[in-house]
Design a protein around this motif. Structure first.
Motif, PDB file in Angstrom:
ATOM      1  N   PRO A  96       0.674  -1.240   0.062  1.00 24.46           N
ATOM      2  CA  PRO A  96       0.287  -0.103  -0.108  1.00 24.46           C
ATOM      3  C   PRO A  96       0.890   1.121  -0.254  1.00 24.46           C
ATOM      4  O   PRO A  96       0.024   2.305  -0.554  1.00 24.46           O
ATOM      5  N   THR A  97       1.982   0.683   0.258  1.00 23.96           N
ATOM      6  CA  THR A  97       2.602   2.563   0.527  1.00 23.96           C
ATOM      7  C   THR A  97       3.309   2.837  -0.909  1.00 23.96           C
ATOM      8  O   THR A  97       4.263   3.725  -1.063  1.00 23.96           O
ATOM      9  N   LEU A  98       3.635   2.032  -1.811  1.00 29.28           N
ATOM     10  CA  LEU A  98       4.027   1.766  -3.325  1.00 29.28           C
ATOM     11  C   LEU A  98       3.651   2.150  -4.824  1.00 29.28           C
ATOM     12  O   LEU A  98       3.397   2.746  -5.092  1.00 29.28           O
ATOM     13  N   ALA A  99       2.039   1.728  -4.467  1.00 25.00           N
ATOM     14  CA  ALA A  99       0.719   1.961  -4.860  1.00 25.00           C
ATOM     15  C   ALA A  99      -0.680   1.997  -5.500  1.00 25.00           C
ATOM     16  O   ALA A  99      -0.687   1.707  -3.830  1.00 25.00           O
ATOM     17  N   ASP A 100      -1.032   2.447  -5.879  1.00 28.80           N
ATOM     18  CA  ASP A 100      -2.896   2.145  -5.583  1.00 28.80           C
ATOM     19  C   ASP A 100      -3.558   1.274  -5.416  1.00 28.80           C
ATOM     20  O   ASP A 100      -4.295   0.788  -5.263  1.00 28.80           O
ATOM     21  N   SER A 101      -3.614   0.097  -6.820  1.00 33.15           N
ATOM     22  CA  SER A 101      -3.574  -1.282  -6.581  1.00 33.15           C
ATOM     23  C   SER A 101      -3.970  -2.155  -5.574  1.00 33.15           C
ATOM     24  O   SER A 101      -3.141  -2.257  -5.088  1.00 33.15           O
ATOM     25  N   LYS A 102      -5.232  -3.086  -5.985  1.00 34.73           N
ATOM     26  CA  LYS A 102      -5.647  -3.407  -4.781  1.00 34.73           C
ATOM     27  C   LYS A 102      -4.703  -5.443  -5.004  1.00 34.73           C
ATOM     28  O   LYS A 102      -4.940  -5.597  -6.451  1.00 34.73           O
ATOM     29  N   VAL A 103      -3.990  -5.183  -4.422  1.00 33.34           N
ATOM     30  CA  VAL A 103      -3.350  -6.891  -4.510  1.00 33.34           C
ATOM     31  C   VAL A 103      -4.474  -7.893  -3.569  1.00 33.34           C
ATOM     32  O   VAL A 103      -3.816  -7.339  -2.462  1.00 33.34           O
ATOM     33  N   GLU A 104      -4.119  -8.978  -4.259  1.00 31.47           N
ATOM     34  CA  GLU A 104      -4.932 -10.139  -2.569  1.00 31.47           C
ATOM     35  C   GLU A 104      -3.290 -11.109  -2.420  1.00 31.47           C
ATOM     36  O   GLU A 104      -3.130 -11.797  -3.434  1.00 31.47           O
ATOM     37  N   ILE A 105      -3.693 -11.082  -1.082  1.00 29.90           N
ATOM     38  CA  ILE A 105      -2.281 -11.846  -1.129  1.00 29.90           C
ATOM     39  C   ILE A 105      -2.591 -13.139  -0.339  1.00 29.90           C
ATOM     40  O   ILE A 105      -3.586 -12.982   1.005  1.00 29.90           O
ATOM     41  N   LEU A 106      -2.351 -14.255  -0.600  1.00 35.41           N
ATOM     42  CA  LEU A 106      -2.538 -15.685   0.407  1.00 35.41           C
ATOM     43  C   LEU A 106      -1.834 -16.530   0.284  1.00 35.41           C
ATOM     44  O   LEU A 106      -0.433 -16.633  -0.817  1.00 35.41           O
ATOM     45  N   ALA A 107      -1.896 -16.485   1.748  1.00 37.79           N
ATOM     46  CA  ALA A 107       0.118 -16.951   3.035  1.00 37.79           C
ATOM     47  C   ALA A 107      -0.910 -18.348   2.555  1.00 37.79           C
ATOM     48  O   ALA A 107      -1.904 -18.653   3.133  1.00 37.79           O
ATOM     49  N   THR A 154      -5.232 -17.063   4.514  1.00 40.51           N
ATOM     50  CA  THR A 154      -4.484 -18.309   4.820  1.00 40.51           C
ATOM     51  C   THR A 154      -5.263 -19.351   3.624  1.00 40.51           C
ATOM     52  O   THR A 154      -7.017 -18.831   3.012  1.00 40.51           O
ATOM     53  N   SER A 155      -5.096 -20.095   3.693  1.00 39.93           N
ATOM     54  CA  SER A 155      -5.604 -20.996   2.833  1.00 39.93           C
ATOM     55  C   SER A 155      -4.238 -22.588   3.137  1.00 39.93           C
ATOM     56  O   SER A 155      -3.145 -22.444   3.173  1.00 39.93           O
ATOM     57  N   MET A 156      -4.847 -23.659   2.807  1.00 41.96           N
ATOM     58  CA  MET A 156      -4.214 -24.776   3.206  1.00 41.96           C
ATOM     59  C   MET A 156      -3.822 -25.802   1.269  1.00 41.96           C
ATOM     60  O   MET A 156      -4.660 -25.293   0.943  1.00 41.96           O
ATOM     61  N   LEU A 157      -2.581 -26.136   1.529  1.00 40.09           N
ATOM     62  CA  LEU A 157      -2.087 -25.525   0.444  1.00 40.09           C
ATOM     63  C   LEU A 157      -1.353 -26.981   0.001  1.00 40.09           C
ATOM     64  O   LEU A 157      -0.075 -27.082   1.038  1.00 40.09           O
ATOM     65  N   PRO A 209      -1.494 -27.927   9.228  1.00 36.49           N
ATOM     66  CA  PRO A 209      -3.277 -27.249  10.652  1.00 36.49           C
ATOM     67  C   PRO A 209      -2.627 -26.008  11.633  1.00 36.49           C
ATOM     68  O   PRO A 209      -3.141 -24.919  11.686  1.00 36.49           O
ATOM     69  N   THR A 210      -1.373 -26.859  12.613  1.00 37.68           N
ATOM     70  CA  THR A 210      -1.370 -25.845  13.726  1.00 37.68           C
ATOM     71  C   THR A 210      -0.480 -24.475  12.892  1.00 37.68           C
ATOM     72  O   THR A 210      -0.524 -23.418  13.361  1.00 37.68           O
ATOM     73  N   VAL A 211       0.068 -24.383  11.997  1.00 37.56           N
ATOM     74  CA  VAL A 211       1.254 -23.852  11.153  1.00 37.56           C
ATOM     75  C   VAL A 211      -0.067 -22.071  11.294  1.00 37.56           C
ATOM     76  O   VAL A 211       0.035 -20.945  11.078  1.00 37.56           O
ATOM     77  N   LEU A 212      -0.922 -22.873   9.708  1.00 40.44           N
ATOM     78  CA  LEU A 212      -2.299 -22.425   9.754  1.00 40.44           C
ATOM     79  C   LEU A 212      -2.856 -21.201  10.805  1.00 40.44           C
ATOM     80  O   LEU A 212      -2.894 -19.802  10.916  1.00 40.44           O
ATOM     81  N   GLU A 213      -3.049 -22.199  11.900  1.00 36.77           N
ATOM     82  CA  GLU A 213      -3.603 -21.324  12.822  1.00 36.77           C
ATOM     83  C   GLU A 213      -2.783 -20.077  13.590  1.00 36.77           C
ATOM     84  O   GLU A 213      -3.308 -19.534  13.939  1.00 36.77           O
TER      85      GLU A 213
END
Length: 378
Positions: free
Chosen positions: A223-234, A263-266, A239-243
């Protein structure tokens, strides 16, 4: 070592975690020796432990008085009881995990001592045959502040949870050196990584996100670099790591109804069809811990990455320990032309390779440096 010393509980004999950074080498070494003597025999038959205790209790003449026999039995019972104490085991696990996690910050003059301490601590930690529920009770809060070109900072607070010591897939509970080095570099030189030129509604995916440091940094930096909306998926598999990752997102974006990081399991070996060719940029930091991981990672990246996308992969160079040489498989996965994934006549290849130096105070004792790969369809 005396039986009295053998029976000292870890909670009362180990130097406090808050003092580890300035503890003398001899104190840390002694503490590790006590833990090794106490817990490593757990994988041996109990008869071995009993025979060893009785042997140590014998006097030089070969004879023992009734009182001495009783003392030996008492010491043996105390040792068995202490080894079975779940609180003391959990305390030892947390202490060892913190020691390994802060190894580079220890005020030691001899780097060989640092390497030996990390190796001994890892050996003892791996000797625990099971973990207890209390292992996750205590965690380490870490604060990071990365400078940006506009004289600002990107501030991140993370919860680093203790490792179980039995499952290599839960390494994502802690922030490893590669993610710290890379996050700092992105903030320092965002244009170098194309972070200021995303199209509208672009998608970034992090593979093996762990504590989420890279994704959280991007969530605050972009957000400090540009106005474009970027979706970030971690994403992560454990499962414990995701929590823990979700906790870190809530901590760093407390007032957001919809935080910029989701977040998403992958599973790299089975990436979901819905994410095919969806990522404008992929990130992965220190995620290769077994020979098969590199191939899964390459093929997963091929499934996710758009034709004009970029995959930034940073691997940690380790020259000792059980992960020695395994990170090399990351580069090897892209070397055989016939095995490279293809899309619209292009192949997924490494187009640039950069060596990054290890910094004092960052990373574990077995880390010697980092290799950063830029991967694209060519």
């Amino acid at each position: 070592m005396s039986l009295t010393t053998l029976c000292l509980p870890p909670s009362s004999s180990l130097p406090p975690i808050r003092t580890l950074l300035v503890a003398p080498t001899a104190v840390i070494t002694s503490a590790l020796h006590n833990l090794q003597t106490l817990y490593c025999p757990l994988r041996l038959p109990t008869t071995f432990a009993k025979a060893r205790v009785a042997e140590l209790a014998q006097v030089d003449s070969g004879y023992a008085s009734r009182d001495e026999d009783e003392d030996a039995v008492d010491a043996e019972d105390a040792l068995v009881t202490l080894r079975a104490d779940e609180f003391e085991r959990a305390y030892a696990v947390r202490w060892l995990t913190s020691l390994i996690g802060r190894a580079e910050e220890l005020e030691l003059e001899d780097e060989d001592d640092r390497e030996r301490i990390v190796g001994d601590a890892a050996f003892i930690l791996s000797s625990f045959s099971d973990s207890t529920a209390e292992d996750a009770d205590e965690s380490l809060t870490r604060d990071f502040s990365f400078p940006t070109p506009k004289n600002g900072t990107i501030d991140i607070q993370l919860n680093d949870a203790p490792l179980s010591g039995t499952d290599h897939t839960d390494v994502g509970l802690q922030s490893w050196g590669a993610s710290i080095i890379f996050s700092e570099l992105m903030c320092k030189e965002p244009a170098r990584f194309g972070l200021n030129a995303f199209p509208e509604d672009a998608t970034i995916i992090e593979l093996g996100a762990g504590t989420g440091l890279v994704s959280l940094t991007l969530g605050k930096l972009l957000p400090t670099l540009a106005d474009s909306k970027v979706e970030i998926l971690a994403t992560d598999y454990h499962p414990t790591v995701l929590e823990n990752l979700q906790t870190n997102i809530a901590t760093n974006f407390p007032r957001f109804a919809e935080p910029p990081v989701k977040t998403s399991m992958l599973d790299w070996s089975l990436p979901p069809p819905a994410l095919e060719s969806s990522a404008h940029m992929l990130f992965a930091a220190d995620v290769v811990y077994a020979p098969e991981h590199a191939v899964w990672l390459r093929d997963c990246a091929a499934h996710l990455l758009l034709l004009n996308g970029i995959f930034w992969l940073i691997v940690t160079v380790r020259k000792v320990g059980k992960f020695e040489g395994i990170p090399d498989t990351a580069e090897a996965a892209f070397l055989v032309e016939e095995q490279l994934p293809q899309k619209d006549g292009k192949k997924l290849k490494i187009v640039e390779k950069m060596e990054l130096e290890k910094k004092r105070g960052i990373g574990r004792g077995d880390e010697y440096g980092y290799m950063l790969f830029k991967i694209m369809w060519v």
